[in-house]
Every structure is written in structure tokens, then in C-alpha cells.
Design an enzyme around this catalytic site. Sequence first.
Site, PDB file in Angstrom:
ATOM      1  N   SER A 261       0.794  -1.238   0.000  1.00 32.63           N
ATOM      2  CA  SER A 261       0.000   0.000   0.000  1.00 32.63           C
ATOM      3  C   SER A 261       0.824   1.286   0.000  1.00 32.63           C
ATOM      4  CB  SER A 261      -0.931   0.032   1.209  1.00 32.63           C
ATOM      5  OG  SER A 261      -2.128  -0.609   0.899  1.00 32.63           O
TER       6      SER A 261
ATOM      7  N   TYR B 112      -4.189   3.648   7.505  1.00 32.91           N
ATOM      8  CA  TYR B 112      -5.500   2.969   7.478  1.00 32.91           C
ATOM      9  C   TYR B 112      -6.401   3.572   8.565  1.00 32.91           C
ATOM     10  CZ  TYR B 112      -2.363  -0.423   5.239  1.00 32.91           C
ATOM     11  OH  TYR B 112      -1.419  -1.020   4.478  1.00 32.91           O
TER      12      TYR B 112
ATOM     13  N   TYR C 174      -2.638  -1.875 -10.626  1.00 34.72           N
ATOM     14  CA  TYR C 174      -2.683  -1.758  -9.163  1.00 34.72           C
ATOM     15  C   TYR C 174      -1.902  -2.904  -8.506  1.00 34.72           C
ATOM     16  CZ  TYR C 174      -4.394  -1.989  -4.414  1.00 34.72           C
ATOM     17  OH  TYR C 174      -4.448  -2.074  -3.039  1.00 34.72           O
TER      18      TYR C 174
ATOM     19  N   LYS D 150       0.562   3.381  -2.958  1.00 36.83           N
ATOM     20  CA  LYS D 150      -0.602   4.250  -3.208  1.00 36.83           C
ATOM     21  C   LYS D 150      -0.221   5.727  -3.138  1.00 36.83           C
ATOM     22  CE  LYS D 150      -3.888   0.890  -1.247  1.00 36.83           C
ATOM     23  NZ  LYS D 150      -4.548   0.486   0.016  1.00 36.83           N
TER      24      LYS D 150
HETATM   25  N1  GLN Z   1      -2.152  -5.552  -2.348  1.00 39.41           N
HETATM   26  C1  GLN Z   1      -2.853  -5.229  -1.137  1.00 39.41           C
HETATM   27  C2  GLN Z   1      -4.348  -5.223  -1.394  1.00 39.41           C
HETATM   28  O1  GLN Z   1      -4.748  -4.763  -2.399  1.00 39.41           O
HETATM   29  C3  GLN Z   1      -2.365  -3.939  -0.605  1.00 39.41           C
HETATM   30  C4  GLN Z   1      -3.018  -3.572   0.674  1.00 39.41           C
HETATM   31  C5  GLN Z   1      -2.143  -3.016   1.725  1.00 39.41           C
HETATM   32  O2  GLN Z   1      -0.906  -2.995   1.722  1.00 39.41           O
HETATM   33  N2  GLN Z   1      -2.820  -2.591   2.752  1.00 39.41           N
HETATM   34  O3  GLN Z   1      -5.137  -5.694  -0.595  1.00 39.41           O
END
Ligand code: GLN
Length: 329
Positions: A78, A255, A203, A81
Site C-alpha cells: 500500500s 488505514y 494496481y 498508493k
Molecule cells: N495488495 C494489497 C491489497 O490490495 C495492498 C493492501 C495493503 O498494503 N494494505 O489488498
Amino acid sequence: MNVAPQDHADERERQQRWFAQLCDDLHRKHSADTDGHVATYIPELATVDPDRFAIAAVTLDGTRVAVGDVEQTFTIQSISKLLAYGLALEVHGRDRVLERVGVAPTGDRFNAIVLDDATNRAPNPMVNAGAIAIADLLSGPGVDDPVESMRAMYERYLGRRPEIDPDVWASERETGNRNRAIAYLMLSRGIIGPDVESTLDLYFAQCSVLVDVVDLATIGAIIANHGVHPVTGAQVVAREVTRDLLTIALTCGMYNYAGEWAYSVGIPAKSGVGGGIVGMLPGAGGLAAFSPRLDPIGNSVRGLRVFEELSAEFEMHLFDPDRPWHRTP
Ligand code: GLN
């Protein structure tokens, strides 16, 4: 009061030695922590050695501190992102991005199948919905090879074209039905275009990029330094974009732990389920931790503890009145 330049240099050196010592101590102390579990949502992530542990920092003058398994690579997950959001802002501009993805933190899990109904947008770019909407923008018409464009973006940060872990990428693709559900919901609402599989492929690829802890600290230092690489001096990401990246990292980066994090640690940061956390300290540099055991929210357990203790000991909270780099000499 006038302070001689030599005194400044001595003080900076003293602080750097103290910081390096602190990183060593924290690494030793938390090596014994075995709380949490490695991510198991795809089989490949469950095979990582849970005991791996590293801490790194890169300051704005290019000084580097690195402790533990500093050469161990792991998937960025993530944390990607944040970089993808920066690229979308650069390429498409704020207004276009804001049409599809908001900036409000959610109290939901990162992979919640939830959209902002009032505005018909993904809630923010740090939850999967937002990141998939960003991937859709980045793989839109006119982009021949979105995965290569994404790797080129990483190259600006890392100084090398990154490898993508082929097994993790394939596994994300095969088992990512929850992300597929989020994407199709967004397609049904007109938030993303119809080429759902290639959007998801981008993604999944961006999440499967391999980095080490020093890479993360370098990324943090670049963003903290308003886009300028502290070692090469190159403008890696547009200066005006970094303010948005730092804001989103502070409000949404951890998060649904983001509020507690802002309160207790106070450093704009982003984590990934690969076990990485990157922090960005404007005026100071980038800080990173890697340890694969996660808490129930999906943040690295040792990583959280290291950041909490470093922030407290070193007065790193952005709003700490005693934050050393706030003081004018
Ligand atoms: N590849 C993971 C997902 O899409 C990334 C999520 C994460 O690192 N929180 O669920």
C-alpha cells in the site's frame, strides 16, 4: 544570541549520533517482539520470514542510518498508493483527480467495499478503492504501457528500475476478488472506465514492487524535502504535489489507525501489508521500518513501536513545541 557555525555542526553531529544509537537500541529491544501475524491474504506473502526487521533514516543532507536486515527486499504494497497518487496529481492535476477520489479519512478497513455516496467518489487515495481509481486514471487512454510508466516513476525515486515480484503479482491477480468487487462497483457508478482487468493489473503490479528499508527512507526523505532527492538534488516529484502527499499521509496513511497515529506519533506516514512503514518529516528527512508481523489493522507491529518510541524520544511529532528543527538557533 549568536551561535558559531562550528557549534551548529557539533550539535548536529551529536544529534545524529544520538539518533543512530537510539535506532540500534530500538532494533535490539524490539527484535524480541513476536506479536502479530504476517499477511496471509495471498499465499506468497505468508512465506516471508516473520523475524526480519530493519530500521532506516535518510536526512535532508543525505546522511543515512540503517540497522538490521537492511538488504532484505519486500513488496511495497500500500505504500505504492502514495507514489501513484503523486503521479496522478502531476499528470492529471488536482481537479481531475478530486472528481474521482476524495480526501476524507475513513474509519473502515483499507479494503472495505465502500464509496462516498454523497459525492460518488472513492473516499481517499490510501484505501484500495481510491488507489484503484488512481490506477484507472494512470492506465487511461494515451498510456501505452501503464506498468512501464509506473516503473519509470519508481525509478525517479529509487535510482533504479524496480523489480516486480512475479509470484506476488500473479497471486494478487489470481486471488484479488475483493479488489475486483471494489473495481466493478466503481465501474457501475461511473467512477472508473471499463478496462477493469488492466486497471487492476496496474494496481497489483504497483503493490508487488520490491524495495528495501533504505529505499523507503529515501522515498520519505524525497517527499519530506518537497520532491527534491536529498543526495542527487533531482526534482523527483513536483513540489506543489508534495503538500498534498504529506497531508494525505498524515490523515489517511495508516488505514483506520490514522487518527491514533497522528495523535501519538504525529509524522505523515504510509504503511503496507508487506511490513513496511515510511514516515516523512518536513525539515528533517525520511524514516522507515520493516517487519512483516502485522496487527489486526494491517500495520507492522514492530514498525508502530519503533515509530512511537522514536517520535517520543526525538520530539518528532509535527506539532511538538520542542521539535528540534522548529527552534531557531
Ligand atoms: N495488495 C494489497 C491489497 O490490495 C495492498 C493492501 C495493503 O498494503 N494494505 O489488498
